[in-house]
Design a protein around this motif. Structure first.
Motif, short mmCIF file in Angstrom:
data_model
loop_
_atom_site.label_atom_id
_atom_site.label_comp_id
_atom_site.label_asym_id
_atom_site.label_seq_id
_atom_site.Cartn_x
_atom_site.Cartn_y
_atom_site.Cartn_z
N PHE A 111 43.25 16.67 66.45
CA PHE A 111 43.41 16.03 64.45
C PHE A 111 42.05 16.41 64.12
N ALA A 112 40.91 15.63 64.62
CA ALA A 112 39.80 15.65 63.87
C ALA A 112 38.78 17.26 63.33
N PRO A 165 29.96 17.82 57.64
CA PRO A 165 30.04 16.49 58.18
C PRO A 165 29.02 16.14 59.37
N VAL A 166 28.14 15.31 59.85
CA VAL A 166 27.58 15.97 61.11
C VAL A 166 28.65 14.50 62.11
N PRO A 167 29.33 13.71 61.19
CA PRO A 167 29.92 12.27 61.98
C PRO A 167 31.12 12.77 62.29
N MET A 168 31.84 14.05 62.03
CA MET A 168 32.97 13.92 61.75
C MET A 168 32.31 15.82 63.27
N ALA A 169 31.58 16.35 63.25
CA ALA A 169 31.76 16.88 64.45
C ALA A 169 30.73 16.28 64.98
N LEU A 179 36.32 4.21 68.25
CA LEU A 179 35.04 3.72 68.04
C LEU A 179 34.82 5.55 67.52
N ALA A 180 35.88 6.45 68.64
CA ALA A 180 35.31 8.11 67.78
C ALA A 180 36.28 7.86 66.13
N VAL A 181 36.99 7.57 66.07
CA VAL A 181 37.67 7.15 65.20
C VAL A 181 36.88 6.57 63.49
N ALA A 182 35.87 5.46 64.14
CA ALA A 182 35.29 4.41 62.66
C ALA A 182 33.95 5.54 62.52
N VAL A 183 33.14 6.53 64.26
CA VAL A 183 32.57 7.50 63.66
C VAL A 183 33.28 7.99 62.68
N TYR A 184 34.32 9.19 62.78
CA TYR A 184 34.57 10.16 62.62
C TYR A 184 35.02 9.87 60.55
N GLY A 185 35.09 8.94 60.95
CA GLY A 185 36.22 8.63 59.09
C GLY A 185 34.38 7.68 58.52
N ARG A 186 33.84 8.32 58.51
CA ARG A 186 32.14 7.47 58.20
C ARG A 186 32.33 9.05 56.52
N ARG A 187 32.65 9.59 57.07
CA ARG A 187 32.52 10.67 56.10
C ARG A 187 34.11 11.83 55.22
N ALA A 189 49.48 12.64 56.93
CA ALA A 189 48.33 11.05 57.12
C ALA A 189 47.00 11.72 56.82
N PRO A 190 46.36 10.88 56.36
CA PRO A 190 44.82 11.55 56.35
C PRO A 190 44.37 11.70 57.90
N SER A 191 43.11 13.12 57.78
CA SER A 191 42.84 13.07 59.63
C SER A 191 42.38 11.88 60.27
#
Length: 493
Positions: A348-349, A453-457, A90-98, A239-241
């Motif tokens: 890593f995030a 980006p707010v989702p990543m932060a 779930l955290a990666v889904a939010v992070y990955g939006r941007r 790998a991608p972040s």
């Protein structure tokens, strides 16, 4: 409906995977992965609440009762893993939006999310299944999707990293399959509970001893236990972040869970720790991982490589706990699986935010960046303190519990190695702090950082905050770890 939750836990992300590709929309694909992760977390949370009250979920797939059919079993041993994987997803889904649109070609984004859904499916399936061969199948689903995810990195070296990961991972899978095949040959069953009942009668069988060795070597490769770790540094670094954050928090951790399940729930502690030298071998490899990987991390010039080598050292801590074969050791291993997953995903995030800003993860390029990106570097520092084990972080709690288990078992040499490794982690965490705040930027004037980006932060700080909460109030993760150890070591439910 509650009785169907073990199946829904796996089926929902599995159904979302083909939909991501068929609908061919980046937004829809993201929503599907977000939905799969949220639904998995909801299922895991409901089951965790029931399991805490003494319920054990047993679900026969297709109505075929075990041992003939495949059964899913949800108990205190795998509830922590289900919660962890779902929460990180779930955290990666939010992070990955941007993050993902910035690193992945637009045409590949739906395929990328499809692979993430498959990866989530495999990880949850490994934790939920009560069938040895089914665990292997889910492990391969996880591995194949991981290879594809790593290969989608922005640099060409990602392809080489993915190919190396594929070769080493295939060797590990082959070892595991041979071990499961040997266990089946001497018992005639693949159901884990049935295996546990039949194996004590043939403990002197050489084929069974070989099965233990093959399974342990195969899973040691999957969990990147030194010196079988060759695939991990390049895979995480290129790998991608979002992938690095997800895999570092879940991939090796689920393999560790599967090793614990085989060691205690299938082969039995009497065979693994009393009749075979697993404890001695495991502690030696764990000490080597803690010392060598921590030392190598100190000399890395790339932040992602530094964090990758740190992961290998942290696997050593977990391996030291599980190698003891005691309730205290397994509790410490489970607790560090949870805490390190949160810490490393946060690191890593945060590294991904820096890469998005600079286009590079090299420490030299981060000179003075702590003053222009204070919140991102603050997240790095707080999570880094967790790697060291500084109070009141979650890393301190799990290291303390591990130290108590080592002292209780009289393993003073291993305790000394743990302390030395923690001191080495001070060195490589300090290198990140030094680069961000104590080096002058090569640019004549500080450049104002682009807005993060707010989702990543938000995702990064949510992980950091959770690691702090688990350090300040460790009762809940501690109860999860103790419950899991009680089921595996104590044979309870």
């Amino acid at each position: 409906m509650t009785a169907q939750l073990p199946a829904l836990q796996v089926v929902i992300p599995l159904l979302c995977a083909p939909l991501c590709v068929l609908l061919r929309s980046r937004t829809v694909a993201w929503l599907l992965f977000l939905t799969a992760s949220a639904a998995s977390l909801a299922c895991a949370s409901v089951m965790a609440w029931h399991v805490a009250g003494g319920t054990v979920f047993r679900y026969a797939m297709g109505g075929w009762e075990p041992p003939a059919g495949i059964a899913y079993v949800i108990d205190k041993a795998n509830v922590p893993v289900l919660l962890l994987v779902s929460a990180i997803g779930l955290a990666v889904a939010v992070y990955g939006r941007r993050s993902i649109p910035a690193e992945i070609e637009a045409s590949r984004v739906p395929l990328f999310y499809s692979c993430l859904c498959l990866n989530l499916t495999g990880l949850l399936g490994i934790a939920a299944t009560g069938d040895a061969f089914n665990a292997f199948v889910f492990l391969e689903i996880t591995s194949l999707s991981s290879y594809a995810l790593v290969a989608m990195g922005r640099r060409k070296r990602a392809l080489l990293a993915a190919f190396q990961y594929l070769i080493v991972g295939t060797i590990g899978a082959t070892f595991l399959l041979i071990g499961i095949g040997l266990a089946y040959a001497v018992t005639g069953t693949l159901n884990m509970a049935d295996l546990a009942q039949r194996l004590p009668d043939i403990y002197g069988n050489r084929a069974l001893a070989a099965a233990v060795v093959f399974v342990f070597v195969g899973l040691a490769i999957k969990m990147a236990l030194f010196p079988l770790h060759a695939w991990l540094p390049d895979a995480y670094a290129h790998a991608p972040s979002a992938v690095a954050a997800f895999l570092s928090a879940t991939g090796t951790k689920v393999s560790i869970y599967l090793l614990l399940r085989f060691a205690f729930g299938v082969f039995g502690a009497a065979l693994v720790f009393d009749r075979m030298p697993i404890t001695e071998i495991g502690l030696v490899l764990a000490c080597a991982a803690m010392l060598v990987a921590s030392a190598v991390a100190c000399f890395q010039s790339d932040l992602k490589y530094l964090l990758a080598w740190s992961s290998i050292a942290q696997v050593g801590y977990i391996a030291a706990g599980l190698s003891l074969g005691t309730a205290g050791g397994v509790t410490a291993a489970y607790l560090h699986v949870i805490n390190h997953a949160l810490i490393k995903a946060a690191l890593f995030a945060a590294a991904g935010i820096i890469v998005l800003r600079l286009g590079s993860a090299r420490l030299a390029a981060m000179a003075g960046l702590g003053r222009t990106m204070p919140w991102t570097f603050a997240a790095l520092v707080v999570a880094g303190l967790g790697l060291i084990g500084v109070p009141p972080t979650a890393g301190f709690v799990s290291k303390w519990v591990l130290a108590e288990a080592l002292i209780e078992d009289g393993r003073w040499a291993v305790l000394a190695v743990l302390l030395v490794s923690s001191l080495l982690s001070v060195v490589y965490v300090w290198r990140i702090i030094e680069a961000g705040w104590f080096r002058r930027s090569a640019e004549p004037e500080p450049v104002k950082a682009a807005a993060t980006p707010v989702p990543m932060a938000a995702a990064t700080w949510a992980l950091v905050a959770l690691s702090l909460v688990f350090g300040l109030a460790p009762e809940w993760p501690m109860s999860l770890a103790e419950g899991a150890a009680g089921v595996l070591v104590g044979g309870g439910e």
